[in-house]
Design a protein around this motif. Structure first.
Motif, short mmCIF file in Angstrom:
data_model
loop_
_atom_site.label_atom_id
_atom_site.label_comp_id
_atom_site.label_asym_id
_atom_site.label_seq_id
_atom_site.Cartn_x
_atom_site.Cartn_y
_atom_site.Cartn_z
N LEU A 129 0.82 -1.21 0.00
CA LEU A 129 0.00 0.00 0.00
C LEU A 129 0.85 1.26 0.00
N CYS A 130 2.18 1.09 0.03
CA CYS A 130 3.08 2.23 -0.18
C CYS A 130 3.06 2.67 -1.65
N LEU A 131 2.69 1.73 -2.53
CA LEU A 131 2.61 2.06 -3.95
C LEU A 131 1.30 2.78 -4.25
N PRO A 132 1.30 3.76 -5.14
CA PRO A 132 0.06 4.45 -5.50
C PRO A 132 -0.95 3.47 -6.11
N LEU A 254 10.88 4.59 -9.88
CA LEU A 254 10.23 4.45 -8.59
C LEU A 254 11.28 4.36 -7.49
N GLU A 255 11.02 5.02 -6.37
CA GLU A 255 11.88 4.89 -5.20
C GLU A 255 11.00 4.82 -3.97
N ILE A 256 11.16 3.77 -3.19
CA ILE A 256 10.44 3.64 -1.92
C ILE A 256 11.50 3.63 -0.83
N ARG A 257 11.46 4.64 0.00
CA ARG A 257 12.44 4.77 1.09
C ARG A 257 11.69 4.90 2.41
N ASP A 258 11.85 3.90 3.26
CA ASP A 258 11.19 3.91 4.57
C ASP A 258 9.70 4.24 4.46
N GLY A 259 9.07 3.65 3.44
CA GLY A 259 7.62 3.76 3.28
C GLY A 259 7.14 4.88 2.40
N ALA A 260 7.99 5.83 2.07
CA ALA A 260 7.60 6.94 1.20
C ALA A 260 7.96 6.61 -0.24
N CYS A 261 7.00 6.81 -1.16
CA CYS A 261 7.21 6.47 -2.56
C CYS A 261 7.28 7.74 -3.41
N HIS A 272 4.09 9.94 -2.73
CA HIS A 272 3.19 9.16 -1.87
C HIS A 272 3.83 9.09 -0.49
N ALA A 273 3.24 9.79 0.49
CA ALA A 273 3.86 9.91 1.80
C ALA A 273 3.86 8.59 2.56
N ALA A 274 4.84 8.43 3.44
CA ALA A 274 4.91 7.24 4.30
C ALA A 274 3.76 7.25 5.31
N ARG A 275 3.32 6.07 5.70
CA ARG A 275 2.26 5.92 6.69
C ARG A 275 2.73 4.92 7.74
N PRO A 276 2.31 5.06 8.99
CA PRO A 276 2.71 4.10 10.04
C PRO A 276 2.27 2.68 9.69
N ALA A 277 3.06 1.70 10.14
CA ALA A 277 2.77 0.30 9.83
C ALA A 277 1.38 -0.12 10.31
N VAL A 278 0.99 0.34 11.51
CA VAL A 278 -0.31 -0.05 12.03
C VAL A 278 -1.43 0.48 11.14
N GLU A 279 -1.23 1.65 10.56
CA GLU A 279 -2.23 2.22 9.66
C GLU A 279 -2.31 1.43 8.35
N LEU A 280 -1.15 0.99 7.84
CA LEU A 280 -1.14 0.18 6.63
C LEU A 280 -1.81 -1.17 6.87
N ARG A 281 -1.53 -1.78 8.03
CA ARG A 281 -2.19 -3.06 8.35
C ARG A 281 -3.70 -2.86 8.45
N ALA A 282 -4.12 -1.77 9.07
CA ALA A 282 -5.55 -1.49 9.18
C ALA A 282 -6.17 -1.32 7.80
N GLU A 283 -5.43 -0.72 6.88
CA GLU A 283 -5.96 -0.54 5.52
C GLU A 283 -6.16 -1.88 4.82
N VAL A 284 -5.27 -2.83 5.08
CA VAL A 284 -5.47 -4.19 4.54
C VAL A 284 -6.81 -4.74 5.01
N TYR A 285 -7.08 -4.59 6.31
CA TYR A 285 -8.35 -5.08 6.85
C TYR A 285 -9.54 -4.31 6.29
#
Length: 330
Positions: A129-132, A254-261, A272-285
């Motif tokens: 979800l770091c990718l657009p 493309l460059e993804i560095r510490d979650g920012a793309c 594409h700004a980085a997002r906290p891991a817990v927020e990315l996991r929540a987005e999966v759900y």
């Protein structure tokens, strides 16, 4: 797909199987999703179970509870596939932690079981979800075509002591399927596979092991069917943290560095700004909840989109040489 049917007026019930670090991460993510209710957990370790914040139940019992719609598997890959298949056969949608399977054939069996049961199987590769969305909405083969002949570089450094990989299930190659590459580097390796497509060949240039078959450092080279090539270095032996993937095509970047793309794609700038891991996991759900309720395709989080990274892990880790079924998580 027409796998939906859960009313939008009730929460999606979920059971979490395995309440270690990964399981706690899932519970925290689900806590950020009002669409869900955690019904129960399954945990064979009595000490861990005693400290659980959710009701502990038997695995077979949760499979026959109609209030549970989704089962999240937060177990190591060894021996997990049989349990995932049972959940699918019992009519549950599933979330599978990374690494998703020990072999490509095991992964294919699970995706086939999901189709046969008309249930969704998704994977907790939240870094996808770091990718657009406009990239991941493309057919994977079309995206790989954009980057045919590209050159890439992957560097992941996440500190872990050798004792971390030298004891418990993490020290057993047949259960863990490897070390730092399979459990930490795999996220960015998966991102590379989402963009560059299927693997043609891999070469391990150097490898350090904390236990037999369990790497603490790996340096290698990956060539893709598209003609793209990527150097990679993954280590748990440095104090410094870094997660970096850079891909340079003839026109696209493309460059993804510490979650920012960042980058350029089809003549448009990507930011594409980085997002906290817990927020990315929540987005999966959240995306799974939409799929479950509407019957729509879950898209980039689908387990089926893990074939290429599973193949890469098998090639890089030598997991193909580990006899299947000789050991399991529990």
């Amino acid at each position: 797909m027409i796998y939906g049917g859960i009313s939008a007026t009730r929460r999606v019930g979920v059971a979490v199987v395995g309440l270690g670090n990964a399981g706690q991460g899932h519970i925290a993510a689900i806590g950020n999703c009002p669409e869900y209710s955690v019904i129960a957990g399954v945990e064979p370790d009595a000490e861990v179970a005693r400290g659980a914040s959710i009701p502990i139940r038997d695995f077979t019992e949760i499979l026959h509870d109609d209030a549970i719609d989704v089962v999240a598997f937060c177990l190591p890959p060894g021996g997990r596939a049989e349990l995932v298949a049972r959940a699918l056969h019992c009519g549950k949608h599933v979330v599978v932690e990374k690494p998703p399977a020990r072999t490509v054939s095991e992964l294919d069996d699970l995706t086939s079981a999901a189709r046969a049961a008309e249930r969704f199987a998704v994977v907790m590769f939240q870094h996808r979800l770091c990718l657009p969305d406009r990239l991941t909405a493309l057919d994977p083969s079309a995206l790989a075509h954009h980057f045919s002949g590209a050159t890439g570089s992957l560097v992941v450094s996440r500190r872990r002591t050798d004792t971390y990989y030298g004891q418990g299930w993490r020290s057993r190659a047949a259960v863990a399927m490897g070390g730092v590459t399979a459990h930490l580097g795999v996220h960015y390796l998966d991102l590379a596979c989402q963009v560059l497509g299927p693997i043609a060949e891999t070469e391990v240039l150097s490898r350090v092991e904390a236990a037999p078959g369990v790497d603490s450092e790996l340096v290698g080279h990956v060539r893709f069917v598209s003609g793209a090539a990527m150097n990679m270095a993954v280590t748990s032996r440095s104090e410094h943290r870094c997660e970096h993937l850079a891909i340079f095509g003839s026109k696209d970047r493309l460059e993804i560095r510490d979650g920012a793309c960042t980058g350029e794609f089809d003549g448009e700038t990507i930011t594409h700004a980085a997002r906290p891991a817990v927020e990315l996991r929540a987005e999966v759900y959240r995306r799974l909840a939409i799929a479950v309720r509407t019957g729509s395709d879950p898209g980039v989080i689908a387990l089926a989109r893990s074939r290429f990274v599973t193949d890469a892990l098998v090639r890089l880790s030598g997991a193909a040489a580990i006899p299947a079924g000789v050991d399991r998580a529990w």
